[in-house]
Motif scaffolding. Structure first.
Motif, mmCIF file in Angstrom:
data_model
loop_
_atom_site.group_PDB
_atom_site.id
_atom_site.type_symbol
_atom_site.label_atom_id
_atom_site.label_comp_id
_atom_site.label_asym_id
_atom_site.label_seq_id
_atom_site.Cartn_x
_atom_site.Cartn_y
_atom_site.Cartn_z
ATOM 1 N N LEU A 16 0.813 -1.213 0.000
ATOM 2 C CA LEU A 16 0.000 0.000 0.000
ATOM 3 C C LEU A 16 0.851 1.269 0.000
ATOM 4 O O LEU A 16 0.613 2.177 -0.791
ATOM 5 C CB LEU A 16 -0.938 0.000 1.207
ATOM 6 C CG LEU A 16 -1.861 1.202 1.346
ATOM 7 C CD1 LEU A 16 -2.850 1.238 0.193
ATOM 8 C CD2 LEU A 16 -2.581 1.174 2.663
ATOM 9 N N GLY A 17 1.847 1.329 0.867
ATOM 10 C CA GLY A 17 2.673 2.533 0.963
ATOM 11 C C GLY A 17 3.415 2.839 -0.326
ATOM 12 O O GLY A 17 3.412 3.966 -0.812
ATOM 13 N N PHE A 21 2.762 5.973 -2.875
ATOM 14 C CA PHE A 21 3.849 6.887 -3.204
ATOM 15 C C PHE A 21 4.042 6.992 -4.709
ATOM 16 O O PHE A 21 4.203 8.089 -5.248
ATOM 17 C CB PHE A 21 5.163 6.450 -2.551
ATOM 18 C CG PHE A 21 6.315 7.313 -2.971
ATOM 19 C CD1 PHE A 21 6.439 8.590 -2.486
ATOM 20 C CD2 PHE A 21 7.241 6.857 -3.878
ATOM 21 C CE1 PHE A 21 7.483 9.419 -2.887
ATOM 22 C CE2 PHE A 21 8.292 7.653 -4.285
ATOM 23 C CZ PHE A 21 8.408 8.945 -3.791
ATOM 24 N N ILE A 22 4.010 5.874 -5.401
ATOM 25 C CA ILE A 22 4.171 5.899 -6.853
ATOM 26 C C ILE A 22 3.045 6.690 -7.501
ATOM 27 O O ILE A 22 3.274 7.497 -8.415
ATOM 28 C CB ILE A 22 4.255 4.465 -7.421
ATOM 29 C CG1 ILE A 22 5.566 3.820 -6.983
ATOM 30 C CG2 ILE A 22 4.127 4.456 -8.935
ATOM 31 C CD1 ILE A 22 5.668 2.345 -7.295
ATOM 32 N N LEU A 23 1.821 6.492 -7.010
ATOM 33 C CA LEU A 23 0.676 7.243 -7.530
ATOM 34 C C LEU A 23 0.830 8.742 -7.283
ATOM 35 O O LEU A 23 0.663 9.553 -8.198
ATOM 36 C CB LEU A 23 -0.613 6.731 -6.887
ATOM 37 C CG LEU A 23 -1.892 7.434 -7.304
ATOM 38 C CD1 LEU A 23 -2.185 7.170 -8.773
ATOM 39 C CD2 LEU A 23 -3.042 6.976 -6.437
ATOM 40 N N ALA A 24 1.184 9.116 -6.054
ATOM 41 C CA ALA A 24 1.348 10.534 -5.724
ATOM 42 C C ALA A 24 2.502 11.158 -6.506
ATOM 43 O O ALA A 24 2.384 12.275 -7.021
ATOM 44 C CB ALA A 24 1.575 10.697 -4.223
ATOM 45 N N LEU A 27 1.392 11.680 -10.104
ATOM 46 C CA LEU A 27 0.461 12.808 -10.235
ATOM 47 C C LEU A 27 1.185 14.149 -10.089
ATOM 48 O O LEU A 27 0.903 15.096 -10.835
ATOM 49 C CB LEU A 27 -0.663 12.693 -9.211
ATOM 50 C CG LEU A 27 -1.672 11.574 -9.467
ATOM 51 C CD1 LEU A 27 -2.635 11.458 -8.292
ATOM 52 C CD2 LEU A 27 -2.425 11.815 -10.759
ATOM 53 N N LEU A 28 2.113 14.231 -9.158
ATOM 54 C CA LEU A 28 2.862 15.481 -8.982
ATOM 55 C C LEU A 28 3.777 15.750 -10.180
ATOM 56 O O LEU A 28 3.937 16.896 -10.601
ATOM 57 C CB LEU A 28 3.665 15.438 -7.684
ATOM 58 C CG LEU A 28 2.815 15.575 -6.418
ATOM 59 C CD1 LEU A 28 3.641 15.271 -5.187
ATOM 60 C CD2 LEU A 28 2.217 16.965 -6.319
ATOM 61 N N THR A 29 4.368 14.704 -10.734
ATOM 62 C CA THR A 29 5.207 14.876 -11.922
ATOM 63 C C THR A 29 4.376 15.357 -13.106
ATOM 64 O O THR A 29 4.799 16.250 -13.848
ATOM 65 C CB THR A 29 5.919 13.557 -12.269
ATOM 66 O OG1 THR A 29 6.703 13.150 -11.137
ATOM 67 C CG2 THR A 29 6.827 13.717 -13.461
ATOM 68 N N LEU A 30 3.189 14.778 -13.279
ATOM 69 C CA LEU A 30 2.291 15.253 -14.345
ATOM 70 C C LEU A 30 1.869 16.694 -14.100
ATOM 71 O O LEU A 30 1.767 17.493 -15.029
ATOM 72 C CB LEU A 30 1.054 14.358 -14.434
ATOM 73 C CG LEU A 30 1.204 13.090 -15.235
ATOM 74 C CD1 LEU A 30 -0.055 12.238 -15.099
ATOM 75 C CD2 LEU A 30 1.474 13.378 -16.689
ATOM 76 N N GLY A 31 1.607 17.016 -12.838
ATOM 77 C CA GLY A 31 1.256 18.396 -12.501
ATOM 78 C C GLY A 31 2.369 19.368 -12.840
ATOM 79 O O GLY A 31 2.106 20.478 -13.330
ATOM 80 N N LEU A 45 10.246 14.288 -0.248
ATOM 81 C CA LEU A 45 10.328 13.829 1.138
ATOM 82 C C LEU A 45 9.015 14.017 1.898
ATOM 83 O O LEU A 45 8.586 13.101 2.603
ATOM 84 C CB LEU A 45 11.487 14.531 1.852
ATOM 85 C CG LEU A 45 11.928 13.925 3.167
ATOM 86 C CD1 LEU A 45 12.294 12.457 2.986
ATOM 87 C CD2 LEU A 45 13.116 14.686 3.716
ATOM 88 N N PRO A 46 8.334 15.164 1.776
ATOM 89 C CA PRO A 46 7.031 15.269 2.447
ATOM 90 C C PRO A 46 6.032 14.226 1.963
ATOM 91 O O PRO A 46 5.250 13.696 2.754
ATOM 92 C CB PRO A 46 6.550 16.680 2.102
ATOM 93 C CG PRO A 46 7.780 17.442 1.810
ATOM 94 C CD PRO A 46 8.720 16.452 1.186
ATOM 95 N N THR A 47 6.063 13.906 0.682
ATOM 96 C CA THR A 47 5.147 12.897 0.153
ATOM 97 C C THR A 47 5.446 11.532 0.761
ATOM 98 O O THR A 47 4.525 10.798 1.126
ATOM 99 C CB THR A 47 5.251 12.822 -1.382
ATOM 100 O OG1 THR A 47 4.997 14.112 -1.923
ATOM 101 C CG2 THR A 47 4.269 11.831 -1.956
#
Length: 64
Positions: A16-17, A21-24, A27-31, A45-47
């Motif tokens: 799960l972790g 993390f991979i999903l977040a 998404l941030l890289t796409l953003g 690191l915060p993610t």
């Protein structure tokens, strides 16, 4: 011998972790790519900390 199929919480949410993390991170890289997230934002690191915390909470809740 009996076949025991007990699914404990750590086995059920084992990846799960890492998955969150991979999903977040994706998404941030796409953003960043589309200009939604500033390129100088330090989110790695915060993610990791947030995802780790969420994983621990989910595991603790699922044990009860």
């Amino acid at each position: 011998m009996e076949n025991q199929q007990s699914s404990s919480a750590p086995e059920k949410f084992a990846g799960l972790g890492l998955g969150l993390f991979i999903l977040a991170a994706s998404l941030l890289t796409l953003g960043e790519y589309f200009g939604i997230v500033p390129k100088d934002l330090k989110w790695g690191l915060p993610t990791i900390g947030i995802i780790w915390g969420v994983t621990l909470v989910v595991r603790a809740i699922s044990r009860k």
